[in-house]
Design an enzyme around this catalytic site. Sequence first.
Site, short mmCIF file in Angstrom:
data_model
loop_
_atom_site.label_atom_id
_atom_site.label_comp_id
_atom_site.label_asym_id
_atom_site.label_seq_id
_atom_site.Cartn_x
_atom_site.Cartn_y
_atom_site.Cartn_z
N HIS A 307 55.56 18.39 -57.13
CA HIS A 307 54.37 17.91 -56.85
C HIS A 307 53.96 18.27 -55.33
CE1 HIS A 307 51.36 14.58 -56.15
NE2 HIS A 307 51.31 14.42 -57.53
N ASP A 365 54.27 13.10 -65.22
CA ASP A 365 54.19 13.76 -66.69
C ASP A 365 55.43 14.08 -67.28
OD1 ASP A 365 51.28 13.82 -66.45
OD2 ASP A 365 51.34 15.46 -65.25
N1 CMC Z 1 59.21 24.63 -61.45
C1 CMC Z 1 60.15 25.62 -60.84
N2 CMC Z 1 59.65 25.98 -59.25
C2 CMC Z 1 58.76 25.03 -58.74
C3 CMC Z 1 58.10 23.93 -59.42
C4 CMC Z 1 58.38 23.77 -60.94
N3 CMC Z 1 57.69 22.74 -61.54
N4 CMC Z 1 57.28 23.31 -58.61
C5 CMC Z 1 57.14 24.01 -57.38
N5 CMC Z 1 58.05 24.98 -57.51
C6 CMC Z 1 58.54 25.97 -56.56
C7 CMC Z 1 57.52 27.06 -56.28
O1 CMC Z 1 58.03 28.29 -57.12
C8 CMC Z 1 57.67 27.45 -54.76
O2 CMC Z 1 58.98 28.08 -54.64
P1 CMC Z 1 59.03 29.09 -53.54
O3 CMC Z 1 58.81 28.29 -52.13
O4 CMC Z 1 60.15 29.90 -53.63
O5 CMC Z 1 57.90 30.26 -53.58
C9 CMC Z 1 57.86 25.97 -54.30
O6 CMC Z 1 58.37 25.13 -55.46
C10 CMC Z 1 56.69 25.22 -53.70
O7 CMC Z 1 55.67 25.27 -55.00
P2 CMC Z 1 54.06 25.51 -54.90
O8 CMC Z 1 53.40 25.92 -56.11
O9 CMC Z 1 53.78 25.98 -53.52
O10 CMC Z 1 53.65 23.68 -54.67
P3 CMC Z 1 52.38 22.97 -54.77
O11 CMC Z 1 52.30 21.89 -54.27
O12 CMC Z 1 51.30 24.15 -54.82
O13 CMC Z 1 52.39 22.77 -56.39
C11 CMC Z 1 52.60 21.45 -58.54
C12 CMC Z 1 52.63 21.73 -57.03
C13 CMC Z 1 52.65 20.18 -58.95
C14 CMC Z 1 51.47 22.54 -58.93
C15 CMC Z 1 53.95 22.38 -58.85
O14 CMC Z 1 54.94 21.55 -58.52
C16 CMC Z 1 53.90 22.75 -60.26
O15 CMC Z 1 53.47 23.56 -61.02
N6 CMC Z 1 54.63 21.66 -61.07
C17 CMC Z 1 54.62 21.86 -62.64
C18 CMC Z 1 53.28 21.25 -63.12
C19 CMC Z 1 53.31 19.66 -63.28
O16 CMC Z 1 54.16 19.00 -63.68
N7 CMC Z 1 52.25 19.37 -62.64
C20 CMC Z 1 52.02 17.77 -62.62
C21 CMC Z 1 51.71 17.03 -61.40
S1 CMC Z 1 51.70 15.47 -61.42
C22 CMC Z 1 50.44 14.94 -62.24
C23 CMC Z 1 49.24 15.39 -61.81
O17 CMC Z 1 48.78 15.51 -60.61
O18 CMC Z 1 48.35 15.72 -62.63
#
Ligand code: CMC
Length: 430
Positions: A307, A365
């Site tokens: 998140h 989720d």
């Molecule tokens: N699986 C694997 N790696 C992950 C994940 C994941 N679900 N989420 C983040 N990472 C890694 C990402 O690859 C990055 O690694 P590195 O630093 O080595 O490049 C690091 O963690 C930081 O990730 P980010 O993409 O920069 O983080 P963000 O804050 O931009 O993204 C997120 C947040 C929710 C989009 C992401 O965690 C994600 O894609 N999660 C899976 C989708 C999900 O479950 N979304 C629902 C969120 S809660 C309900 C809602 O808000 O609707």
Amino acid sequence: MAENRTATLTIDGKEYALPILSPTEGPDCIDIRKLYGQADVFTYDPGFTSTAACDSTITFIDGDKGILTHRGYPIEQLAERSHYLEVCYLLLYGELPSAAELEKFETTVTRHTMIHEQMHNFFRGFRRDAHPMATMVGVVGAMSAFYHDSLDINDPRQREIAAYRLIAKMPTIAAMAYKYSIGQPFVYPRNDLDYAANFLHMCFAVPAEPYDVNPVLARAMDRIFTLHADHEQNASTSTVRLASSSGANPFACIAAGIACLWGPAHGGANQATLEMLRQIGTPENIPDFIAKVKDKSSNVRLMGFGHRVYKNFDPRAKVMKQTADEVLELLGVHDNPLLQVAQELERIALQDDYFIQRKLYPNVDFYSGIILEAMGFPTAMFTPIFALARTVGWISQWKEQLADPQLKIGRPRQLYLGESLRDYIEIENR
Ligand code: CMC
């Protein structure tokens, strides 16, 4: 918001004093509103990772501690002791209602549950295999063509009516999108049922036989709605605020929010999580799947994990997991294979350095799809359910923004990296 402290920014030896704004909770904010005028510089923050785009009194999240509150009340208490329509009132008006206020609010919402009969034709224009989110984006946008008497955003009474209409009609629209996709007749709302029970009725009843709503499932549905009601300035809420900042009508703004929510990184994650659990199939396949997630070239993510704000357990996920146990117990499902995969996946991920270092925990989720599937919903309905529950959050934030006398159109700037000025070249000379 006390403004007696300042931060100093030095650019090319020249100092600029920037006011520091202190919130009730959370980190201080450096006020850069006058920076461009004074220093001729922009700030750069794609993804808004360090930017507070507005002030708000509705919802607060402490991502490090895993705290979520609405108007100060913790989500755990609201999920346990309140119910969805009371939380709607709280989000919209700022305080818990008295018994009389709640009764009036519930009656008003209930009286707006039917949609304009002519909108039925609008549904019929969609292909039967349309994703219900596609139908919802279209139908909610089309409400602006049906409810002309609540489009004037400058009239507080019209704003109020639009809010009621959206909260009341969203379950009807989501249920109709579902019924249409499976070729069953639309089921009209029943105003003797509560909000969640009525939604289950509109989704699962058929004219050919009676349908009794199971009160435990209705309570679980209500809790799922409550857990999704608002989440401060997430992507879809910010979309609603940005759309509304131009003066767009409420139905158009909420349609924009629904479109944004659909993406798998946001509300679409509940559908994507269940599809992932199905694809993994059995706990033996988890290590291979985790290896793929950790391999950056694979582009595979552990859906339902991570998140932007929570760097700890998402408090909604804890309540959701407990609700999953209750629903599966009620339905007599003791060895749900998807639940087994989910639990094992969570156990393994929480011990794995990759997830520990990045502070990735289950989010709302991760378990919601398991409950919704056990209740009989197809995966395509998961995100529409999120959308109907989040509507009150979008509307509350929209109302709050419109009441702000300092409202300005949202207009971010950019770091331009394209070509500098150059002369047009005639086609024969290129
Ligand atoms: N699986 C694997 N790696 C992950 C994940 C994941 N679900 N989420 C983040 N990472 C890694 C990402 O690859 C990055 O690694 P590195 O630093 O080595 O490049 C690091 O963690 C930081 O990730 P980010 O993409 O920069 O983080 P963000 O804050 O931009 O993204 C997120 C947040 C929710 C989009 C992401 O965690 C994600 O894609 N999660 C899976 C989708 C999900 O479950 N979304 C629902 C969120 S809660 C309900 C809602 O808000 O609707």
